[in-house]
Design a protein around this motif. Sequence first.
Motif, PDB file in Angstrom:
ATOM      1  N   ARG A  55       4.037   5.619   1.970  1.00 38.51           N
ATOM      2  CA  ARG A  55       4.990   6.731   1.910  1.00 38.51           C
ATOM      3  C   ARG A  55       5.573   7.062   3.279  1.00 38.51           C
ATOM      4  O   ARG A  55       6.578   7.762   3.361  1.00 38.51           O
ATOM      5  CB  ARG A  55       4.311   7.970   1.327  1.00 38.51           C
ATOM      6  N   SER A  56       4.960   6.585   4.333  1.00 40.61           N
ATOM      7  CA  SER A  56       5.415   6.884   5.700  1.00 40.61           C
ATOM      8  C   SER A  56       6.250   5.771   6.306  1.00 40.61           C
ATOM      9  O   SER A  56       6.662   5.882   7.461  1.00 40.61           O
ATOM     10  CB  SER A  56       4.193   7.149   6.603  1.00 40.61           C
ATOM     11  N   LEU A 116       5.257   1.252  -4.002  1.00 40.05           N
ATOM     12  CA  LEU A 116       4.484   2.118  -4.889  1.00 40.05           C
ATOM     13  C   LEU A 116       5.020   2.104  -6.311  1.00 40.05           C
ATOM     14  O   LEU A 116       4.340   2.532  -7.247  1.00 40.05           O
ATOM     15  CB  LEU A 116       4.502   3.554  -4.353  1.00 40.05           C
ATOM     16  N   GLU A 117       6.233   1.611  -6.488  1.00 38.00           N
ATOM     17  CA  GLU A 117       6.832   1.573  -7.819  1.00 38.00           C
ATOM     18  C   GLU A 117       6.481   0.291  -8.574  1.00 38.00           C
ATOM     19  O   GLU A 117       6.788   0.179  -9.770  1.00 38.00           O
ATOM     20  CB  GLU A 117       8.355   1.705  -7.697  1.00 38.00           C
ATOM     21  N   SER A 135       3.627  -3.354  -8.802  1.00 34.75           N
ATOM     22  CA  SER A 135       2.227  -3.652  -9.135  1.00 34.75           C
ATOM     23  C   SER A 135       1.256  -3.064  -8.117  1.00 34.75           C
ATOM     24  O   SER A 135       0.155  -2.629  -8.477  1.00 34.75           O
ATOM     25  CB  SER A 135       2.027  -5.167  -9.237  1.00 34.75           C
ATOM     26  N   LEU A 136       1.654  -3.026  -6.835  1.00 32.28           N
ATOM     27  CA  LEU A 136       0.759  -2.472  -5.823  1.00 32.28           C
ATOM     28  C   LEU A 136       0.528  -0.986  -6.074  1.00 32.28           C
ATOM     29  O   LEU A 136      -0.602  -0.487  -5.946  1.00 32.28           O
ATOM     30  CB  LEU A 136       1.338  -2.697  -4.421  1.00 32.28           C
ATOM     31  N   GLY A 137       1.570  -0.275  -6.442  1.00 31.61           N
ATOM     32  CA  GLY A 137       1.414   1.135  -6.765  1.00 31.61           C
ATOM     33  C   GLY A 137       0.461   1.354  -7.929  1.00 31.61           C
ATOM     34  O   GLY A 137      -0.342   2.294  -7.925  1.00 31.61           O
ATOM     35  N   LYS A 138       0.524   0.472  -8.918  1.00 36.46           N
ATOM     36  CA  LYS A 138      -0.372   0.585 -10.071  1.00 36.46           C
ATOM     37  C   LYS A 138      -1.817   0.322  -9.663  1.00 36.46           C
ATOM     38  O   LYS A 138      -2.740   1.009 -10.137  1.00 36.46           O
ATOM     39  CB  LYS A 138       0.059  -0.396 -11.158  1.00 36.46           C
TER      40      LYS A 138
END
Length: 483
Positions: free
Chosen positions: A402-403, A410-411, A413-416
């Motif tokens: 986020r930074s 984050l939207e 597969s990594l976010g999941k």
Amino acid sequence: MARQPVQRAEEKLKRIIEATLFEGGIGPVTARELVEMPEAEWGILRDRITDYRQGRPAGVVCRCVMCGDPVFIRARRKNGVPYPLFSHFQGGGLRCPWHHGANEHPERLREEQYSGQQESQTHRLLCEQIDTLAKLDTRYISSVVNAYRPPTESEHGRFPDVQVVWRDFPECVFEVQLSRTFQTEISARCTHYEREGVALAWVLFGFDPQRAELPQSFLDVIRRHRGNAFVIDRASVSASYAQRTIVFTCYLENADGGFDPPRLVRLDELTFPEEGLPYLDDRISSALIDRINRARRPCFDYLQSIEGVSYGVEVDSAERQRLLVELRAVASPLSSWETTKEHEESATLRLICCVFSLISEANRKPRIYGTKQPNVVAMLNTWLNSREEVQRCALIFEFLLRSTPLTHLLEGSLGKHIARAKSVMDGNLVLAGEPEWQILEHLVPEIFHRRVREQLRYLSKLPPWAEHEDLPNPSYEPSSLAI
């Protein structure tokens, strides 16, 4: 800078404001943290608090956590060394348990400055000297000494010491400082002329780099000039006549807290930033960036040894041992979660591999450390799915993404995988303030250390890979992160 005090327990000030809260990205700062900061760091906070009250956009509000009233940073001296402490503004904190009494009123002190006179004779002669030197330059159009300059973007005008209009060069205002100048006045002038789009240069008279106790007003001005002290003396006047333009004697702060030998510098050799005062060499930013790079040099040495290496975290090496020694000086133990030294070390190093692989991606120079995975998403997804010590750090990865320009990950597969790890490890996640975060504050302060991050942003030196908005920042050299 090296003028940092050491305060013994028995010397502790009475009724000091023990803790404050800065609005914005800085957050809480205790009195102990303030005293332990390098002088440039607390000095910049001091500038920004004062600037806020002058309406400068880069200013910040700081409040006493006990009463909520605004506070500023006062510079006190002990044994010739300036040290900072929080203080309520005049009229504030009257019911606060940490209130220390009334401050000296600036207007009364100002009346005493010239023994009732508005200007000293020496001050007037120096202003006229600068005016004379400006007229030597072929770009000179006009100038005035101590005359009213009406505002264009501000509500009120001012009486600059010397105002010079040039051809094909920024309009300049020169303020001559040879006596005590208040922080509020320095801030007011810097804010006013920045708003007006006019370059402001403070010229020091009577500056002695060998003097053990420089006036605080000199230190404040030098810091705003990014560690540059500009002086008019015999050498600079002679050089000005020879070169037919304004030439300063310039002293640059060095890493030891003193000053390098003087240099003769033409006005047109200076950098004139859009925000802030002109400078020859930005010693404030360079000292901070050098400190950051030195702190993570052992980390870079280690990561180079395991780039693209399967199970690289488990491989012992001299670089690995040196890094672990450095990290234990920052946080010991390295983790509050692991039960053995071996697991603690591997978990910490695996976290570092993940973080620097992500940063390399954000820096558009992809590198994968400690594994042969083809890219950083595959690396994180694999370890987040199979390793508890990585799952436990899900909040760290989320905060980092986020930074940086990697927020979009984050939207996918990594976010999941991060969301799943947060759910699986609920109640067992590494939280801010724990050793892992302390280590990352040390290694990657551009993201994880709130005060350093905000200071870099203020100095226009926060690198693109640490910005949420993926905007170019030509003033920063990304190569300083390349390994």
